[in-house]
Design a protein around this motif. Structure first.
Motif, PDB file in Angstrom:
ATOM      1  N   ARG A  19      -1.625  -6.641  12.224  1.00 13.84           N
ATOM      2  CA  ARG A  19      -2.282  -5.600  11.435  1.00 13.84           C
ATOM      3  C   ARG A  19      -2.413  -6.028   9.977  1.00 13.84           C
ATOM      4  N   GLU A  23      -5.940  -6.031   7.955  1.00 10.42           N
ATOM      5  CA  GLU A  23      -6.223  -5.284   6.729  1.00 10.42           C
ATOM      6  C   GLU A  23      -6.670  -6.216   5.607  1.00 10.42           C
ATOM      7  N   GLU A  45      -6.855  -2.388  17.209  1.00 10.62           N
ATOM      8  CA  GLU A  45      -5.509  -2.386  17.780  1.00 10.62           C
ATOM      9  C   GLU A  45      -5.560  -2.746  19.260  1.00 10.62           C
ATOM     10  N   PRO A  51       2.192  -3.278  14.911  1.00  7.72           N
ATOM     11  CA  PRO A  51       1.528  -4.061  13.861  1.00  7.72           C
ATOM     12  C   PRO A  51       1.293  -5.517  14.233  1.00  7.72           C
ATOM     13  N   TRP A  54      -2.815  -6.835  17.257  1.00  3.02           N
ATOM     14  CA  TRP A  54      -4.177  -6.539  16.834  1.00  3.02           C
ATOM     15  C   TRP A  54      -5.090  -7.675  17.293  1.00  3.02           C
TER      16      TRP A  54
END
Length: 335
Positions: A19, A23, A45, A51, A54
């Motif tokens: 994750r 980001e 996801e 996290p 992904w």
């Protein structure tokens, strides 16, 4: 002269990622930005609220070479040992197609269609939000949850005169708020300039007035709440932010600084397992949880939160947004 067949091909490259890496891609795509035809990057996801699970999908016009694939790998170091999956696709706009054919959604007094061929429904405020390059056609639970929360606030008798929608996506939440409080001043922002263009187009399609006056919607491209036009209109009595849990937590000080005492904040884009952390971040800024709507799909629960800012006891001083509170949180996109 005929077009090069390879140029008309669409290819998808898939790699696992975390994750944190996903980001970061919203803010920096590295050397890929130097390509004549940079790929469209989409992250998602694999396992809700994990996290480390992904996925990165990179869409190319034409088959990417080994050097280009190597550049994509540099964006997701956690996938260094993973085998990339490369597949050819029909030459289509996959962001648009992913939203086409979705069923219209009724949320509160709002009815949202994403195809002009779908008929309007009597008794609702109808909106046509066509599939495109911005998120927020109404079908996702975070968007429909916000529509329901806005409708509920109106039914409870709340009145708002100064509204901001942070991370507006397609503009649908700003449009709905303006329908409920038609005399209000309203401004909508997104970090993605494409989303701002989409919102402007959708406003014209749905007869939403654009401008800077009462009953009109102003539009700006901004990271979080960091824009002179947003700060200059503060304080707000209603702030809407439908983004992601991490950016919502990061934005807590700046959003609350923009909100007047007793003002309302509607938050979404978070999973049920993230709600306590988000609420805690806003409680530290003098907010209290006033209402919650839970929306579910196959990927989990998506709560919509309504918070109120506690009034200051004693004489109220003029509101000024602190200069050190920039309201920036790079790397987030709107739902």
């Amino acid at each position: 002269m005929s077009a090069d067949p390879a140029a008309a091909e669409s290819w998808k490259l898939t790699l696992p990622c975390t994750r944190e890496e996903a980001e970061a891609l919203s803010d920096d795509i590295g050397l890929l930005a130097m390509l004549d035809n940079p790929p469209a990057l989409m992250t998602s996801e694999v396992e809700p609220d994990d996290p480390l699970q992904w996925r990165l999908d990179a869409y190319f016009e034409g088959k990417p070479g080994k050097e280009t694939i190597a550049l994509v790998r540099t964006l997701v170091p956690s996938a260094a040992a993973a085998t990339p999956i490369l597949e050819q696709l029909p030459a289509e706009d996959w962001v648009t197609l992913s939203q086409q054919g979705l069923e219209p959604v009724a949320a509160g007094r709002f009815y949202v269609r994403n195809m002009a061929s779908d008929p309007e429904q009597a008794g609702f405020r109808n909106y046509l939000i066509t599939a495109g390059q911005a998120f927020g056609t109404g079908q996702h639970e975070t968007t429909s949850g916000c529509l329901r929360m806005l409708d509920r606030a109106r039914r409870l008798g709340h009145r708002f005169g100064n509204i901001v929608d942070i991370g507006t996506g397609t503009g649908i939440l700003a449009f709905a708020a303006m329908h409920l409080w038609p005399r209000a001043y309203a401004i909508a922002s997104d970090i993605d300039p494409v989303s701002v263009e989409v919102t402007e187009k959708n406003a014209r399609v749905n007869a939403v007035p654009l401008g800077n006056g009462g009953g009109q919607l102003a539009l700006v491209t901004a990271a979080g709440a960091h824009h002179p036009a947003i700060i200059g209109r503060a304080p707000y009595d209603l702030i809407i932010a439908n983004i992601l849990a991490g950016p919502l937590i990061d934005l807590a000080p700046s959003l609350c600084a923009l909100l007047e005492d007793g003002g309302t904040l509607i938050l979404a884009g978070l999973l049920d397992t993230q709600a306590d952390r988000v609420v805690a971040a806003y409680r530290r800024q003098g907010m209290r949880l006033a209402d919650r709507i839970d929306n579910s799909n196959q990927h989990g629960q998506w709560p919509t939160l309504r918070l109120r800012k506690r009034p200051t006891i004693g004489r109220q001083r003029p509101v000024r947004v602190a200069t050190q509170v920039t309201g920036e949180t790079p790397g987030f996109g709107s739902w």
